[in-house]
Design a protein around this motif. Sequence first.
Motif, PDB file in Angstrom:
ATOM      1  N   MET A 122      52.328 -32.235  49.217  1.00  0.00           N
ATOM      2  CA  MET A 122      52.875 -32.675  47.950  1.00  0.00           C
ATOM      3  C   MET A 122      53.650 -31.543  47.307  1.00  0.00           C
ATOM      4  SD  MET A 122      51.833 -35.826  47.191  1.00  0.00           S
ATOM      5  CE  MET A 122      51.362 -36.225  45.552  1.00  0.00           C
ATOM      6  N   ILE A 123      54.757 -31.924  46.706  1.00  0.00           N
ATOM      7  CA  ILE A 123      55.536 -30.984  45.910  1.00  0.00           C
ATOM      8  C   ILE A 123      55.848 -31.653  44.582  1.00  0.00           C
ATOM      9  CG2 ILE A 123      56.532 -29.891  47.967  1.00  0.00           C
ATOM     10  CD1 ILE A 123      59.200 -31.239  47.244  1.00  0.00           C
ATOM     11  N   SER A 124      56.375 -30.885  43.658  1.00  0.00           N
ATOM     12  CA  SER A 124      56.829 -31.458  42.395  1.00  0.00           C
ATOM     13  C   SER A 124      58.182 -30.868  42.057  1.00  0.00           C
ATOM     14  CB  SER A 124      55.819 -31.214  41.274  1.00  0.00           C
ATOM     15  OG  SER A 124      55.628 -29.845  41.053  1.00  0.00           O
ATOM     16  N   ALA A 125      58.913 -31.623  41.241  1.00  0.00           N
ATOM     17  CA  ALA A 125      60.247 -31.195  40.818  1.00  0.00           C
ATOM     18  C   ALA A 125      60.453 -31.585  39.367  1.00  0.00           C
ATOM     19  CB  ALA A 125      61.309 -31.852  41.694  1.00  0.00           C
ATOM     20  N   GLU A 126      61.180 -30.758  38.659  1.00  0.00           N
ATOM     21  CA  GLU A 126      61.647 -31.100  37.326  1.00  0.00           C
ATOM     22  C   GLU A 126      63.148 -31.220  37.423  1.00  0.00           C
ATOM     23  OE1 GLU A 126      60.239 -28.270  34.473  1.00  0.00           O
ATOM     24  OE2 GLU A 126      58.188 -29.010  34.626  1.00  0.00           O
ATOM     25  N   VAL A 127      63.677 -32.334  36.937  1.00  0.00           N
ATOM     26  CA  VAL A 127      65.101 -32.599  37.070  1.00  0.00           C
ATOM     27  C   VAL A 127      65.684 -33.011  35.720  1.00  0.00           C
ATOM     28  CG1 VAL A 127      64.639 -34.962  37.852  1.00  0.00           C
ATOM     29  CG2 VAL A 127      66.849 -33.951  38.319  1.00  0.00           C
ATOM     30  N   ALA A 128      66.873 -32.509  35.445  1.00  0.00           N
ATOM     31  CA  ALA A 128      67.618 -32.892  34.248  1.00  0.00           C
ATOM     32  C   ALA A 128      69.038 -33.253  34.677  1.00  0.00           C
ATOM     33  CB  ALA A 128      67.638 -31.754  33.234  1.00  0.00           C
ATOM     34  N   ILE A 129      69.518 -34.394  34.197  1.00  0.00           N
ATOM     35  CA  ILE A 129      70.873 -34.870  34.470  1.00  0.00           C
ATOM     36  C   ILE A 129      71.711 -34.644  33.217  1.00  0.00           C
ATOM     37  CG2 ILE A 129      72.270 -36.933  34.908  1.00  0.00           C
ATOM     38  CD1 ILE A 129      70.700 -36.311  37.338  1.00  0.00           C
ATOM     39  N   THR A 150      55.855 -36.492  48.244  1.00  0.00           N
ATOM     40  CA  THR A 150      56.119 -35.734  49.462  1.00  0.00           C
ATOM     41  C   THR A 150      57.496 -35.105  49.377  1.00  0.00           C
ATOM     42  OG1 THR A 150      57.148 -37.566  50.658  1.00  0.00           O
ATOM     43  CG2 THR A 150      54.739 -37.376  50.815  1.00  0.00           C
ATOM     44  N   LYS A 151      57.700 -34.076  50.175  1.00  0.00           N
ATOM     45  CA  LYS A 151      58.996 -33.393  50.183  1.00  0.00           C
ATOM     46  C   LYS A 151      60.132 -34.371  50.497  1.00  0.00           C
ATOM     47  CE  LYS A 151      59.065 -29.439  52.231  1.00  0.00           C
ATOM     48  NZ  LYS A 151      59.143 -28.366  53.261  1.00  0.00           N
ATOM     49  N   THR A 152      59.916 -35.223  51.493  1.00  0.00           N
ATOM     50  CA  THR A 152      60.938 -36.190  51.880  1.00  0.00           C
ATOM     51  C   THR A 152      61.276 -37.129  50.731  1.00  0.00           C
ATOM     52  OG1 THR A 152      60.240 -36.112  54.191  1.00  0.00           O
ATOM     53  CG2 THR A 152      61.483 -38.048  53.506  1.00  0.00           C
ATOM     54  N   GLU A 153      60.255 -37.657  50.072  1.00  0.00           N
ATOM     55  CA  GLU A 153      60.491 -38.600  48.975  1.00  0.00           C
ATOM     56  C   GLU A 153      61.114 -37.925  47.760  1.00  0.00           C
ATOM     57  OE1 GLU A 153      60.438 -41.846  48.854  1.00  0.00           O
ATOM     58  OE2 GLU A 153      59.825 -41.961  50.943  1.00  0.00           O
ATOM     59  N   ILE A 154      60.714 -36.703  47.470  1.00  0.00           N
ATOM     60  CA  ILE A 154      61.308 -35.983  46.330  1.00  0.00           C
ATOM     61  C   ILE A 154      62.795 -35.774  46.569  1.00  0.00           C
ATOM     62  CG2 ILE A 154      61.404 -33.758  45.109  1.00  0.00           C
ATOM     63  CD1 ILE A 154      59.007 -35.407  44.257  1.00  0.00           C
ATOM     64  N   PHE A 155      63.171 -35.264  47.734  1.00  0.00           N
ATOM     65  CA  PHE A 155      64.587 -35.013  48.003  1.00  0.00           C
ATOM     66  C   PHE A 155      65.384 -36.316  48.070  1.00  0.00           C
ATOM     67  CE2 PHE A 155      63.040 -30.801  49.144  1.00  0.00           C
ATOM     68  CZ  PHE A 155      64.017 -30.007  48.570  1.00  0.00           C
ATOM     69  N   ARG A 156      64.789 -37.359  48.607  1.00  0.00           N
ATOM     70  CA  ARG A 156      65.448 -38.670  48.633  1.00  0.00           C
ATOM     71  C   ARG A 156      65.673 -39.176  47.202  1.00  0.00           C
ATOM     72  NH1 ARG A 156      62.190 -41.963  52.226  1.00  0.00           N
ATOM     73  NH2 ARG A 156      63.371 -40.926  53.859  1.00  0.00           N
ATOM     74  N   SER A 157      64.687 -39.008  46.346  1.00  0.00           N
ATOM     75  CA  SER A 157      64.796 -39.453  44.955  1.00  0.00           C
ATOM     76  C   SER A 157      65.840 -38.652  44.191  1.00  0.00           C
ATOM     77  CB  SER A 157      63.438 -39.331  44.256  1.00  0.00           C
ATOM     78  OG  SER A 157      62.509 -40.198  44.840  1.00  0.00           O
ATOM     79  N   LEU A 158      65.880 -37.342  44.420  1.00  0.00           N
ATOM     80  CA  LEU A 158      66.885 -36.514  43.756  1.00  0.00           C
ATOM     81  C   LEU A 158      68.299 -36.920  44.174  1.00  0.00           C
ATOM     82  CD1 LEU A 158      65.147 -33.033  44.031  1.00  0.00           C
ATOM     83  CD2 LEU A 158      65.419 -34.431  41.958  1.00  0.00           C
ATOM     84  N   GLU A 159      68.481 -37.185  45.452  1.00  0.00           N
ATOM     85  CA  GLU A 159      69.788 -37.626  45.936  1.00  0.00           C
ATOM     86  C   GLU A 159      70.169 -38.964  45.309  1.00  0.00           C
ATOM     87  OE1 GLU A 159      72.209 -38.296  50.109  1.00  0.00           O
ATOM     88  OE2 GLU A 159      70.026 -38.247  50.154  1.00  0.00           O
ATOM     89  N   SER A 160      69.216 -39.865  45.205  1.00  0.00           N
ATOM     90  CA  SER A 160      69.455 -41.170  44.604  1.00  0.00           C
ATOM     91  C   SER A 160      69.814 -41.039  43.122  1.00  0.00           C
ATOM     92  CB  SER A 160      68.213 -42.042  44.774  1.00  0.00           C
ATOM     93  OG  SER A 160      68.386 -43.284  44.177  1.00  0.00           O
ATOM     94  N   MET A 161      69.104 -40.180  42.408  1.00  0.00           N
ATOM     95  CA  MET A 161      69.393 -39.962  40.993  1.00  0.00           C
ATOM     96  C   MET A 161      70.797 -39.405  40.795  1.00  0.00           C
ATOM     97  SD  MET A 161      65.848 -38.340  39.538  1.00  0.00           S
ATOM     98  CE  MET A 161      66.379 -38.358  37.816  1.00  0.00           C
ATOM     99  N   PHE A 162      71.160 -38.426  41.621  1.00  0.00           N
ATOM    100  CA  PHE A 162      72.485 -37.822  41.489  1.00  0.00           C
ATOM    101  C   PHE A 162      73.575 -38.836  41.800  1.00  0.00           C
ATOM    102  CE2 PHE A 162      76.223 -35.470  42.737  1.00  0.00           C
ATOM    103  CZ  PHE A 162      76.315 -34.517  41.738  1.00  0.00           C
ATOM    104  N   THR A 192      58.820 -27.002  43.275  1.00  0.00           N
ATOM    105  CA  THR A 192      57.729 -26.100  43.616  1.00  0.00           C
ATOM    106  C   THR A 192      56.721 -26.804  44.530  1.00  0.00           C
ATOM    107  OG1 THR A 192      56.008 -24.633  42.760  1.00  0.00           O
ATOM    108  CG2 THR A 192      56.360 -26.695  41.570  1.00  0.00           C
ATOM    109  N   ASN A 193      56.087 -26.009  45.362  1.00  0.00           N
ATOM    110  CA  ASN A 193      54.976 -26.525  46.165  1.00  0.00           C
ATOM    111  C   ASN A 193      53.643 -25.960  45.660  1.00  0.00           C
ATOM    112  OD1 ASN A 193      55.074 -23.910  47.059  1.00  0.00           O
ATOM    113  ND2 ASN A 193      55.221 -24.398  49.238  1.00  0.00           N
ATOM    114  N   ALA A 194      53.686 -25.250  44.548  1.00  0.00           N
ATOM    115  CA  ALA A 194      52.475 -24.692  43.949  1.00  0.00           C
ATOM    116  C   ALA A 194      51.732 -25.776  43.198  1.00  0.00           C
ATOM    117  CB  ALA A 194      52.833 -23.544  43.013  1.00  0.00           C
ATOM    118  N   SER A 195      50.413 -25.744  43.259  1.00  0.00           N
ATOM    119  CA  SER A 195      49.628 -26.713  42.506  1.00  0.00           C
ATOM    120  C   SER A 195      49.524 -26.238  41.055  1.00  0.00           C
ATOM    121  CB  SER A 195      48.253 -26.887  43.136  1.00  0.00           C
ATOM    122  OG  SER A 195      47.592 -25.651  43.217  1.00  0.00           O
ATOM    123  N   LYS A 196      49.161 -27.161  40.197  1.00  0.00           N
ATOM    124  CA  LYS A 196      49.092 -26.852  38.751  1.00  0.00           C
ATOM    125  C   LYS A 196      48.069 -25.803  38.448  1.00  0.00           C
ATOM    126  CE  LYS A 196      50.440 -31.380  37.137  1.00  0.00           C
ATOM    127  NZ  LYS A 196      50.076 -32.513  36.338  1.00  0.00           N
TER     128      LYS A 196
END
Length: 79
Positions: A1-8, A46-58, A75-79
């Motif tokens: 699992m990874i997490s991302a913060e995104v701003a458009i 998951t890494k795959t889903e996060i990157f897929r979602s970011l591409e879709s958002m963009f 980040t791949n760091a846990s909270k």
Amino acid sequence: MISAEVAIYPLKTTHATDVIESSINTLRNGNVSYNVNSMNTRLTGTKTEIFRSLESMFAEAENTGGEVSMVVTITNASK
């Protein structure tokens, strides 16, 4: 699992809110958990889903609003 913060950041438009909301709505079709804040959206999955979602958002922001800037922290760091 990874997490991302995104701003458009839609550029050269008077309908920035519509572009941002349209971009966030693409997350409904993915397999990531997300939380919308006033300044960004936090994604977890998951890494795959996060990157897929970011591409879709963009892509959605680009198609809806033209020129756009996207700022992402991953980040791949846990909270």
